[in-house]
Design an enzyme around this catalytic site. Sequence first.
Site, PDB file in Angstrom:
ATOM      1  N   ASP B  63     -22.042  -5.034 -13.893  1.00 47.62           N
ATOM      2  CA  ASP B  63     -22.484  -4.230 -12.908  1.00 47.62           C
ATOM      3  C   ASP B  63     -23.745  -4.834 -12.361  1.00 47.62           C
ATOM      4  O   ASP B  63     -24.618  -4.287 -12.081  1.00 47.62           O
ATOM      5  CB  ASP B  63     -22.972  -3.053 -13.658  1.00 47.62           C
ATOM      6  CG  ASP B  63     -24.173  -3.340 -14.949  1.00 47.62           C
ATOM      7  OD1 ASP B  63     -24.862  -2.670 -15.079  1.00 47.62           O
ATOM      8  OD2 ASP B  63     -23.585  -4.291 -15.520  1.00 47.62           O
ATOM      9  N   ARG B  72     -25.385 -15.480  -9.124  1.00 44.94           N
ATOM     10  CA  ARG B  72     -24.075 -15.950  -9.687  1.00 44.94           C
ATOM     11  C   ARG B  72     -23.352 -16.927  -8.642  1.00 44.94           C
ATOM     12  O   ARG B  72     -22.801 -17.938  -9.271  1.00 44.94           O
ATOM     13  CB  ARG B  72     -23.169 -14.935 -10.375  1.00 44.94           C
ATOM     14  CG  ARG B  72     -23.985 -14.073 -11.323  1.00 44.94           C
ATOM     15  CD  ARG B  72     -23.914 -14.488 -12.776  1.00 44.94           C
ATOM     16  NE  ARG B  72     -24.481 -13.453 -13.448  1.00 44.94           N
ATOM     17  CZ  ARG B  72     -26.055 -13.623 -13.669  1.00 44.94           C
ATOM     18  NH1 ARG B  72     -26.710 -14.687 -13.371  1.00 44.94           N
ATOM     19  NH2 ARG B  72     -26.482 -12.646 -14.574  1.00 44.94           N
ATOM     20  N   LYS B 175     -24.621   3.929 -17.293  1.00 43.18           N
ATOM     21  CA  LYS B 175     -25.373   2.927 -18.057  1.00 43.18           C
ATOM     22  C   LYS B 175     -26.687   3.023 -17.247  1.00 43.18           C
ATOM     23  O   LYS B 175     -26.770   3.062 -16.062  1.00 43.18           O
ATOM     24  CB  LYS B 175     -24.777   1.485 -18.192  1.00 43.18           C
ATOM     25  CG  LYS B 175     -25.676   0.487 -18.376  1.00 43.18           C
ATOM     26  CD  LYS B 175     -26.202  -0.255 -17.306  1.00 43.18           C
ATOM     27  CE  LYS B 175     -26.991  -1.309 -17.475  1.00 43.18           C
ATOM     28  NZ  LYS B 175     -26.176  -2.648 -17.471  1.00 43.18           N
ATOM     29  N   GLU B 215     -29.588   2.136 -23.132  1.00 45.55           N
ATOM     30  CA  GLU B 215     -30.030   0.937 -23.326  1.00 45.55           C
ATOM     31  C   GLU B 215     -31.640   0.703 -23.110  1.00 45.55           C
ATOM     32  O   GLU B 215     -32.075   0.315 -21.870  1.00 45.55           O
ATOM     33  CB  GLU B 215     -29.415  -0.041 -22.416  1.00 45.55           C
ATOM     34  CG  GLU B 215     -29.627  -1.506 -22.462  1.00 45.55           C
ATOM     35  CD  GLU B 215     -29.025  -2.212 -21.299  1.00 45.55           C
ATOM     36  OE1 GLU B 215     -27.974  -1.826 -20.729  1.00 45.55           O
ATOM     37  OE2 GLU B 215     -29.196  -3.557 -21.184  1.00 45.55           O
ATOM     38  N   GLU B 217     -33.645  -2.372 -23.618  1.00 45.16           N
ATOM     39  CA  GLU B 217     -33.764  -3.589 -23.982  1.00 45.16           C
ATOM     40  C   GLU B 217     -34.827  -4.077 -24.430  1.00 45.16           C
ATOM     41  O   GLU B 217     -36.093  -4.088 -23.600  1.00 45.16           O
ATOM     42  CB  GLU B 217     -33.190  -4.554 -22.904  1.00 45.16           C
ATOM     43  CG  GLU B 217     -33.313  -6.095 -23.252  1.00 45.16           C
ATOM     44  CD  GLU B 217     -32.451  -6.992 -22.160  1.00 45.16           C
ATOM     45  OE1 GLU B 217     -31.945  -6.274 -21.217  1.00 45.16           O
ATOM     46  OE2 GLU B 217     -32.388  -8.088 -22.541  1.00 45.16           O
ATOM     47  N   LYS B 257     -26.665   0.569 -26.661  1.00 49.62           N
ATOM     48  CA  LYS B 257     -26.595  -0.819 -26.125  1.00 49.62           C
ATOM     49  C   LYS B 257     -28.048  -1.484 -26.352  1.00 49.62           C
ATOM     50  O   LYS B 257     -28.680  -1.632 -25.735  1.00 49.62           O
ATOM     51  CB  LYS B 257     -26.370  -0.869 -24.788  1.00 49.62           C
ATOM     52  CG  LYS B 257     -26.236  -2.555 -24.187  1.00 49.62           C
ATOM     53  CD  LYS B 257     -25.593  -2.656 -22.971  1.00 49.62           C
ATOM     54  CE  LYS B 257     -25.572  -3.796 -22.260  1.00 49.62           C
ATOM     55  NZ  LYS B 257     -24.699  -4.376 -21.164  1.00 49.62           N
ATOM     56  N   GLY B 300     -28.127 -10.641 -23.580  1.00 50.91           N
ATOM     57  CA  GLY B 300     -29.595 -10.997 -23.245  1.00 50.91           C
ATOM     58  C   GLY B 300     -30.069 -12.355 -23.083  1.00 50.91           C
ATOM     59  O   GLY B 300     -31.283 -12.883 -23.530  1.00 50.91           O
ATOM     60  N   GLY B 301     -29.279 -13.376 -22.835  1.00 54.51           N
ATOM     61  CA  GLY B 301     -29.732 -14.845 -22.709  1.00 54.51           C
ATOM     62  C   GLY B 301     -29.191 -15.695 -23.804  1.00 54.51           C
ATOM     63  O   GLY B 301     -29.209 -16.837 -23.996  1.00 54.51           O
ATOM     64  N   SER B 326     -21.174  -5.486 -25.361  1.00 53.93           N
ATOM     65  CA  SER B 326     -21.119  -5.254 -24.120  1.00 53.93           C
ATOM     66  C   SER B 326     -22.075  -6.480 -23.293  1.00 53.93           C
ATOM     67  O   SER B 326     -23.159  -6.497 -22.996  1.00 53.93           O
ATOM     68  CB  SER B 326     -22.090  -4.033 -23.829  1.00 53.93           C
ATOM     69  OG  SER B 326     -22.082  -3.618 -22.564  1.00 53.93           O
ATOM     70  N   ARG B 329     -23.238 -12.023 -19.208  1.00 55.41           N
ATOM     71  CA  ARG B 329     -23.365 -13.326 -19.011  1.00 55.41           C
ATOM     72  C   ARG B 329     -22.480 -14.186 -20.181  1.00 55.41           C
ATOM     73  O   ARG B 329     -21.612 -15.052 -19.986  1.00 55.41           O
ATOM     74  CB  ARG B 329     -24.680 -13.915 -19.006  1.00 55.41           C
ATOM     75  CG  ARG B 329     -25.513 -13.805 -17.814  1.00 55.41           C
ATOM     76  CD  ARG B 329     -26.899 -14.105 -18.033  1.00 55.41           C
ATOM     77  NE  ARG B 329     -27.692 -12.983 -18.642  1.00 55.41           N
ATOM     78  CZ  ARG B 329     -29.053 -13.184 -18.793  1.00 55.41           C
ATOM     79  NH1 ARG B 329     -29.617 -14.269 -18.894  1.00 55.41           N
ATOM     80  NH2 ARG B 329     -29.459 -12.095 -19.610  1.00 55.41           N
ATOM     81  N   TYR B 388     -33.107  -8.961 -13.870  1.00 51.19           N
ATOM     82  CA  TYR B 388     -31.646  -8.632 -13.919  1.00 51.19           C
ATOM     83  C   TYR B 388     -31.106  -8.131 -12.646  1.00 51.19           C
ATOM     84  O   TYR B 388     -31.607  -7.411 -12.038  1.00 51.19           O
ATOM     85  CB  TYR B 388     -31.638  -7.667 -14.955  1.00 51.19           C
ATOM     86  CG  TYR B 388     -29.982  -7.006 -15.269  1.00 51.19           C
ATOM     87  CD1 TYR B 388     -29.696  -5.827 -14.847  1.00 51.19           C
ATOM     88  CD2 TYR B 388     -29.406  -8.047 -16.078  1.00 51.19           C
ATOM     89  CE1 TYR B 388     -28.369  -5.436 -15.250  1.00 51.19           C
ATOM     90  CE2 TYR B 388     -28.151  -7.602 -16.206  1.00 51.19           C
ATOM     91  CZ  TYR B 388     -27.722  -6.205 -15.917  1.00 51.19           C
ATOM     92  OH  TYR B 388     -26.347  -5.708 -16.580  1.00 51.19           O
TER      93      TYR B 388
END
Lengths: 385, 388
Positions: B63, B72, B175, B215, B217, B257, B300-301, B326, B329, B388
């Site tokens: 997403d 990307r 989400k 979520e 984070e 998440k 997350g990295g 979920s 990357r 993000y």
Amino acid sequence: MATVKLSSPATGLLAGGRTRRSAPARRATVIRAAAGSYADELVSTAKSVASPGRGILAIDESNATCGKRLSSIGLDNTEANRQAYRQLLLTTAGLGEYISGAILFEETLYQSTTDGKKFVDCLKDQNIMPGIKVDKGLVPLPGSNNESWCQGLDGLASRCAEYYKQGARFAKWRTVVSIPCGPSALAVKEAAWGLARYAAIAQDNGLVPIVEPEILLDGDHGIDRTLEVAEKVWSEVFFYLAQNNVLFEGILLKPSMVTPGAEHKEKASPETIAKYTLTMLRRRVPPAVPGIMFLSGGQSEVEATLNLNAMNQSPNPWHVSFSYARALQNSVLKTWQGRPENMEAAQKALLVRAKANSLAQLGRYTGEGESDDAKKGMFQKGYTY
Amino acid sequence: MASATLLKSSFLPKKGEWGTTRQAAGPKPVTVSMVVHASAYADELVQTAKTISSPGRGIIAMDESNATIGKRLASIGLENTEANRQAYRTVLVRTPGLGQYISGAILFEETLYQSTVDGEKIVDVLVDQGIVPGIKVDKGLVPLAGSNNESWCQGLDGLASREAAYYQAGARFAKWRTVVSIPTGPSELAVKEAAWGLARYAAISQENGLVPIVEPEILLDGDHGIKRTFEVAQKVWAETFYYLAQNNVLFEGILLKPSMVTPGADCKEKATPEQIAHYTLKLLHRRVPPAVPGILFLSGGQSEVEATLNLNAMNQSPNPWHVSFSYARALQNSCLKTWAGRPENVKAAQNALLLRAKANSLAQLGKYSSDGEDAAAREGMYVKNYSY
């Protein structure tokens, strides 16, 4: 020459969602969990009480309440009679096979048998954890809708420390919520906050807190309404427990089962009660909590056992068991009648009920051979504990 | 006489009131019967959440906003055009057999309405693969006034109608990603806003037929140790569940998440997968009621292999909820690099995706081994101040 970059509000906006790196120097705050130095012991005590096939015998009736029990079999409310009755219960051979903890009233914690053996030692010899009631009872809650609050925080820390020295390893605090009165947001908040503060103080002093917000049976509401209120109450309780940094692995819960009100037209089957109660538990109780020990609150001895059994037909993420007073003691009391020659039969009656509930904890209770007396309801409107 | 009456009616409590639970006398209480409105979609929400939480499966997060997917594409030398975005997403969703390891795919709005390069609606392709389509519904992070340079997540305005439309288009879960930053506090305000926003979004989602993924984070940025992360995570999740309950969200119809509990990216001490699993599972046990069917971690990295190893460590014994992934990357990195925008690389790219998907599937089952993983998959993907 050093150029100084000025940070302006505009920069912040342009940066969008990124967190900025220039943070003020922060002193690291070390949060000490409430359990402090007792953490390991609390966890193992809670585990021991929550052991398979076992539950709690609640015999923490205040002197006044114990007096009612004694007078129902024609006995005076004297210390000797209270001692005799508790001795009967606590010296029952083999009790520790079904009972993992016993909640005592303060007087009993300091009492001995007529032979001079401390009650706490009788319990420890049977691998039964001694517990102690630490609240100071219910009083009217100002600003509420005729509701109550539970007092007892004043001096609680030193009280708990003393009880620990005397041999207690868990504590109990009972507050109530009334559905016919609302309950008001105030009453729920006060109940939950009081429990959370008590729990933190108890853990700080080595006692596993039993967290008991009893949603009274009184009322004509249906089971859906009870579920709604129970979800509200437990959500608030857990939020405040977390805010008070209570160690969840070192507490036990003592909820009321989710049932219709006592005056509701439709009775609910054990399966329905189990379904609603388990739904509530699954929605509100994190698996870190080792044990959930239900109160019987006026159900008959057999009802209380059947309902518990229905809740244990498949594995649960926590130990689901009993912490019964009347539902364990009723037949015992009636059999004893205060007469020494009846003691053996009375102790047998206790074992019968304890074993029945042990089987129910394992999901294997069948109800065969139960007496009519054991099936009699014990609900009393406006019951004062 | 008046004065005698005054003396009598004192403010002291009457004796009979002490120690009793209820007063028989007094005004009759007014009972308010409140019907808790359960969503009309309750059964479907529960079913969808269960499906996404099926053993051996997890979510592919694809997403990325147009801006982010642009990064990307740029990394493999491609321009950020709709055609390129469509091409890349086609590579992903047309991966044969993806549904064996993937139960849900989170889409960006553009993708929800897009078709593959060969003209089939992407949502239909996903459904045919046995993958539930999901949709990002938040409107991004912006600065939080009155905080310590922290952010809040916007998106509640018009959310109900937006989600109703997404449901029509075939989405079945939503989400919303908000963030909490440890170096900046986090402040009470930021945590409260994050939790409350999530709870409101969750209630609106369920009302409109979408299972909300919750979520918050907790960003990797910072030099704090794992214990500090644990402390903050406990606080954040306590608040989140409290507000979810207040908003009458159906717990059997949500998914979580979370970020795993790890040290900050700049912390001197690294943590092993076992340590990360220990702290993360402890957090879950203390905060997540068993009614919640699935917990799908963000990466997350972390590197592709780290993310898989950590998930695997968390599944070494049975959990009361489905514990899965979920990943964005950590699933896409190798695939993207292998594709490099060339049609002749599509098969190899899809294989790379399947490789990662299968690895994480095994991790969900607790059966993953990192032997045979290549160096590229082990490279960390942490970007400081990652937007993000």
